[in-house]
Structure formats: C-alpha cells, structure tokens
Design a protein around this motif. Structure first.
Motif, mmCIF file in Angstrom:
data_model
loop_
_atom_site.group_PDB
_atom_site.id
_atom_site.type_symbol
_atom_site.label_atom_id
_atom_site.label_comp_id
_atom_site.label_asym_id
_atom_site.label_seq_id
_atom_site.Cartn_x
_atom_site.Cartn_y
_atom_site.Cartn_z
ATOM 1 N N ALA A 109 0.814 -1.041 0.144
ATOM 2 C CA ALA A 109 0.113 0.125 -0.213
ATOM 3 C C ALA A 109 1.013 1.075 -0.019
ATOM 4 O O ALA A 109 1.880 1.286 0.459
ATOM 5 C CB ALA A 109 -0.894 -0.025 1.113
ATOM 6 N N VAL A 110 0.392 2.208 -0.559
ATOM 7 C CA VAL A 110 1.006 3.476 -0.656
ATOM 8 C C VAL A 110 0.818 4.285 0.428
ATOM 9 O O VAL A 110 -0.217 4.582 0.723
ATOM 10 C CB VAL A 110 0.573 4.322 -2.002
ATOM 11 C CG1 VAL A 110 1.425 5.619 -2.162
ATOM 12 C CG2 VAL A 110 1.218 3.401 -3.325
ATOM 13 N N ALA A 111 1.985 5.017 1.184
ATOM 14 C CA ALA A 111 1.823 5.863 2.296
ATOM 15 C C ALA A 111 1.569 7.192 1.723
ATOM 16 O O ALA A 111 2.273 7.836 1.013
ATOM 17 C CB ALA A 111 2.980 5.564 3.083
ATOM 18 N N GLN A 112 0.550 7.960 2.384
ATOM 19 C CA GLN A 112 0.199 9.328 1.842
ATOM 20 C C GLN A 112 0.394 10.122 3.080
ATOM 21 O O GLN A 112 0.454 9.772 4.187
ATOM 22 C CB GLN A 112 -1.081 9.526 1.402
ATOM 23 C CG GLN A 112 -1.271 8.509 0.104
ATOM 24 C CD GLN A 112 -2.718 8.766 -0.621
ATOM 25 O OE1 GLN A 112 -3.497 8.672 0.254
ATOM 26 N NE2 GLN A 112 -2.967 8.571 -1.848
ATOM 27 N N ASP A 113 0.579 11.319 2.919
ATOM 28 C CA ASP A 113 0.552 12.456 3.982
ATOM 29 C C ASP A 113 1.913 12.161 4.748
ATOM 30 O O ASP A 113 1.581 12.460 6.206
ATOM 31 C CB ASP A 113 -0.780 12.672 4.687
ATOM 32 C CG ASP A 113 -2.085 12.907 4.018
ATOM 33 O OD1 ASP A 113 -1.697 13.808 2.844
ATOM 34 O OD2 ASP A 113 -2.959 12.594 3.992
ATOM 35 N N VAL A 114 2.773 11.739 4.349
ATOM 36 C CA VAL A 114 4.016 11.238 4.974
ATOM 37 C C VAL A 114 4.472 12.496 5.839
ATOM 38 O O VAL A 114 4.939 13.487 4.916
ATOM 39 C CB VAL A 114 5.168 10.588 4.428
ATOM 40 C CG1 VAL A 114 6.332 10.235 5.081
ATOM 41 C CG2 VAL A 114 4.421 9.339 3.837
ATOM 42 N N ARG A 115 5.024 12.684 7.220
ATOM 43 C CA ARG A 115 5.626 13.723 7.719
ATOM 44 C C ARG A 115 6.494 13.103 8.761
ATOM 45 O O ARG A 115 6.410 12.213 9.615
ATOM 46 C CB ARG A 115 4.590 14.668 8.386
ATOM 47 C CG ARG A 115 3.557 14.009 9.622
ATOM 48 C CD ARG A 115 2.707 14.981 10.015
ATOM 49 N NE ARG A 115 1.806 14.520 10.984
ATOM 50 C CZ ARG A 115 2.081 14.321 12.374
ATOM 51 N NH1 ARG A 115 3.253 15.018 12.625
ATOM 52 N NH2 ARG A 115 1.049 13.893 13.378
ATOM 53 N N VAL A 169 8.109 8.832 12.237
ATOM 54 C CA VAL A 169 7.438 9.371 11.174
ATOM 55 C C VAL A 169 5.968 8.921 11.115
ATOM 56 O O VAL A 169 5.599 7.999 11.649
ATOM 57 C CB VAL A 169 8.061 8.610 9.908
ATOM 58 C CG1 VAL A 169 8.001 7.048 9.684
ATOM 59 C CG2 VAL A 169 7.591 9.257 8.484
ATOM 60 N N ALA A 170 4.797 9.776 10.683
ATOM 61 C CA ALA A 170 3.642 9.459 10.539
ATOM 62 C C ALA A 170 3.255 9.561 9.153
ATOM 63 O O ALA A 170 3.885 10.218 8.311
ATOM 64 C CB ALA A 170 3.017 10.530 11.311
ATOM 65 N N ALA A 171 2.168 8.651 8.703
ATOM 66 C CA ALA A 171 1.762 8.885 7.494
ATOM 67 C C ALA A 171 0.495 8.051 7.457
ATOM 68 O O ALA A 171 -0.216 7.547 8.550
ATOM 69 C CB ALA A 171 2.499 7.902 6.521
ATOM 70 N N ARG A 172 -0.489 8.171 6.543
ATOM 71 C CA ARG A 172 -1.679 7.361 6.287
ATOM 72 C C ARG A 172 -1.423 6.453 5.227
ATOM 73 O O ARG A 172 -1.285 6.604 4.209
ATOM 74 C CB ARG A 172 -2.949 8.548 6.028
ATOM 75 C CG ARG A 172 -4.355 8.003 5.659
ATOM 76 C CD ARG A 172 -5.255 9.222 5.417
ATOM 77 N NE ARG A 172 -5.322 10.135 6.627
ATOM 78 C CZ ARG A 172 -6.279 9.908 7.747
ATOM 79 N NH1 ARG A 172 -6.888 8.774 7.864
ATOM 80 N NH2 ARG A 172 -6.210 10.666 8.870
ATOM 81 N N VAL A 173 -1.888 5.273 5.438
ATOM 82 C CA VAL A 173 -1.676 4.156 4.599
ATOM 83 C C VAL A 173 -3.474 3.615 4.356
ATOM 84 O O VAL A 173 -4.120 3.103 5.353
ATOM 85 C CB VAL A 173 -1.101 3.066 5.236
ATOM 86 C CG1 VAL A 173 -1.203 1.674 4.245
ATOM 87 C CG2 VAL A 173 0.340 3.561 5.457
ATOM 88 N N GLY A 174 -3.855 3.705 3.312
ATOM 89 C CA GLY A 174 -5.385 3.575 3.091
ATOM 90 C C GLY A 174 -6.022 4.722 3.917
ATOM 91 O O GLY A 174 -5.870 5.939 3.659
ATOM 92 N N ARG A 212 -6.151 4.470 7.127
ATOM 93 C CA ARG A 212 -5.248 4.140 8.625
ATOM 94 C C ARG A 212 -4.270 5.038 8.873
ATOM 95 O O ARG A 212 -3.262 5.191 8.433
ATOM 96 C CB ARG A 212 -5.071 2.766 8.880
ATOM 97 C CG ARG A 212 -6.142 1.685 8.542
ATOM 98 C CD ARG A 212 -5.559 0.392 8.619
ATOM 99 N NE ARG A 212 -5.259 0.204 9.839
ATOM 100 C CZ ARG A 212 -4.593 -1.139 10.507
ATOM 101 N NH1 ARG A 212 -4.268 -1.939 9.365
ATOM 102 N NH2 ARG A 212 -4.753 -1.473 11.647
ATOM 103 N N PRO A 213 -4.420 6.109 9.814
ATOM 104 C CA PRO A 213 -3.281 6.935 10.217
ATOM 105 C C PRO A 213 -2.160 6.150 11.300
ATOM 106 O O PRO A 213 -2.734 5.526 12.317
ATOM 107 C CB PRO A 213 -3.875 8.131 10.984
ATOM 108 C CG PRO A 213 -5.107 7.428 11.695
ATOM 109 C CD PRO A 213 -5.718 6.315 10.641
ATOM 110 N N LEU A 214 -0.733 6.014 10.704
ATOM 111 C CA LEU A 214 -0.129 5.173 11.259
ATOM 112 C C LEU A 214 1.214 6.083 11.870
ATOM 113 O O LEU A 214 1.676 7.181 11.275
ATOM 114 C CB LEU A 214 0.430 4.212 10.328
ATOM 115 C CG LEU A 214 -0.707 2.879 9.835
ATOM 116 C CD1 LEU A 214 0.133 2.235 9.165
ATOM 117 C CD2 LEU A 214 -1.414 2.548 10.989
ATOM 118 N N GLY A 215 1.854 5.450 12.960
ATOM 119 C CA GLY A 215 3.011 6.202 13.242
ATOM 120 C C GLY A 215 4.154 5.235 13.696
ATOM 121 O O GLY A 215 3.851 4.259 14.113
ATOM 122 N N LEU A 216 5.330 5.389 13.124
ATOM 123 C CA LEU A 216 6.483 4.597 13.610
ATOM 124 C C LEU A 216 7.591 5.449 14.171
ATOM 125 O O LEU A 216 7.896 6.372 13.550
ATOM 126 C CB LEU A 216 6.993 4.029 12.273
ATOM 127 C CG LEU A 216 8.292 3.027 12.029
ATOM 128 C CD1 LEU A 216 7.872 1.773 12.848
ATOM 129 C CD2 LEU A 216 8.771 2.641 10.797
#
Length: 262
Positions: A2-8, A15-20, A22-26
């Motif tokens: 899946a493509v990560a969007q809104d990566v910051r 790093v935080a991003a939205r996958v689909g 789902r807002p995720l944080g790593l």
C-alpha cells in the motif's frame, strides 16, 4: 504494498503517514508514550532486543478519535565498522575522553559503547539537544571535537571546537554536516579521526619548532649586527640557513604515518 500518503517526519521521534484510511506512526519509545500508546504487550521483547544492542521502533495506529493502539515492534541492529574499536583505542591513547551521543535507546547505546570501549554514553538525545550536550561537555572538559555524518549532527558539529564530518562516496555523509564541520574526512573510516588529530598535533609541533628556531636566529643575529660584529655576508648566509632549516624541519612531516593499532 500500500502507498503511504501525507508522510511527515516528527523530529527526533519518528514518522507519521496515512496508509489507506489508517493513520499510522512509526517511531521511538518516547514518542509512543507521549501519544499514550500501551507498550506493555511487547515491552519484554523490546527489552531483550535492546540488551542485544538493537534499536527498537514501534508501529501504532494513531486514530483520529480513538486512543492509539500498538500494532508491531521493529528492532534494528547497527553493524559496527571493522576499524571502529581500534579507532576508539587510538583516541584514548591520545589522551582523549570518548563520548557516544545518540538518539538511540540507552540499551542499544550501552551495547555499542561496551563493544567499542567508549568511555561514556548520552542516549535518547534529540537532534536539537545535541548542541546543548556539546556545550555541556565544553564546560566540563574544555575543547571538544564532534564527529558525525548526518543532518541531525550538523548543529553539534557547528557548536564543537572542532567539527569532523565524514564523507563517503559509497553513501553516508550529508552535505549539511560537511558544511557545518571544520574538517571533512573523505572516507567513512573512524580510524581517520585519530589520524587527523595526530597529524594536526604533529603540524602544530613543527610550527612551534620553526618559530623557536626563527626567533633564535634573529635573537643572536640582530645584536651582533647592531654592534657591527656580523658582516653582511654572514648575515645573508644565516638568513638563508634559517629559511632552509625551517623548510627542512617542515618537510619532516612527510615521514609521518598513521599509527598502527596495538
């Protein structure tokens, strides 16, 4: 994948991003705790990885409304460069105190320091705080040299008395670090740090020796000339000899070789 969007990037945390949808944080343990993520289910496993010298990152679903939930644990291991331990020993033989300043967790940092024989560890240091650590070390010990190759190291490289950046044509070393540093090593070899300090000390010693001999020639020659006891022929010869001896002493630096590890 899946493509990560809104990566910051969250500086010093992850790093935080939205996958689909789902807002995720790593990111780091500190960041997860700040977000209120429950790390208890995997804390024992994380501690074991840290004891083995690995850096732990956590993956969590941040949620727009619900509380963040833990999804996974990732452990990353650093590969120590073959010359790193010898480089640390060489620095210590030069009478230098070695300090590891890192954003990694204490367990991973301590494992690396133990493997390399580093004197002291400052772990979980945010990028913005590295310069403050350098300032503190300067107040404790006087002159401080900082070695780094990343964007996060640039402020500390600029704050140190001597900033040493590493360039590596095969990867590693950033332009901002090299611009902030006073010295750039053209290979990513830690052994070159001790070599740079050693050749600097030899060069300074030669400068002092040359200043001494130049002063001695003039201290002896000027009074003799003032009292008419030194003929122009001998004065010219002495001046030439002074220049030749200074140049010859400086050329002895060509005999300098990096110290072999013992």
């Amino acid at each position: 994948l899946a493509v990560a969007q809104d990566v910051r990037a969250v500086a010093g945390r992850g790093v935080a991003a939205r996958v689909g949808d789902r807002p995720l944080g790593l990111g780091s343990t500190r960041w997860m705790r700040e977000l209120g993520v429950d790390l208890a289910p995997l804390e024992a496993l994380a501690a074991e990885h840290q004891r083995q010298g690995r850096t732990v990152s956590w993956l969590a679903e941040l949620g727009d409304a619900a509380a963040p939930s833990l999804l996974a644990l990732l452990a990353f291991g650093d590969t120590l460069k073959p010359t790193a331990a010898a480089a640390v020993r060489h620095l210590q033989r030069l009478g230098l105190r070695t300090v590891l300043v890192t954003g990694d967790q204490p367990g991973a940092a301590q494992a690396v320091a133990l493997a390399l024989g580093i004197d002291e560890v400052r772990a979980e240091v945010l990028p913005a705080d590295k310069a403050a650590v350098i300032a503190g070390l300067r107040s404790e010990s006087g002159s401080v040299a900082m070695v780094g190759d990343g964007v996060n190291d640039a402020p500390a490289l600029a704050a140190a008395d001597v900033g040493i950046a590493m360039a590596n044509p095969g990867g590693g070393g950033t332009d901002v670090a090299m611009h902030a540093a006073g010295i750039t090593l053209m290979r990513g070899d830690p052994a070159l740090v001790a070599a740079a300090i050693s050749i600097s000390r030899h060069t300074t010693r030669k400068i002092r020796q040359n200043l001494f001999w130049a002063f001695v020639y003039n201290a002896v020659g000027l009074p003799l000339a003032a009292f008419g006891l030194l003929s122009p022929v001998f004065a010219g010869a002495a001046m030439a000899l002074s220049s030749v001896s200074v140049l010859g002493n400086a050329l002895l630096l060509k005999r300098w070789k990096p110290e072999e590890d013992r």
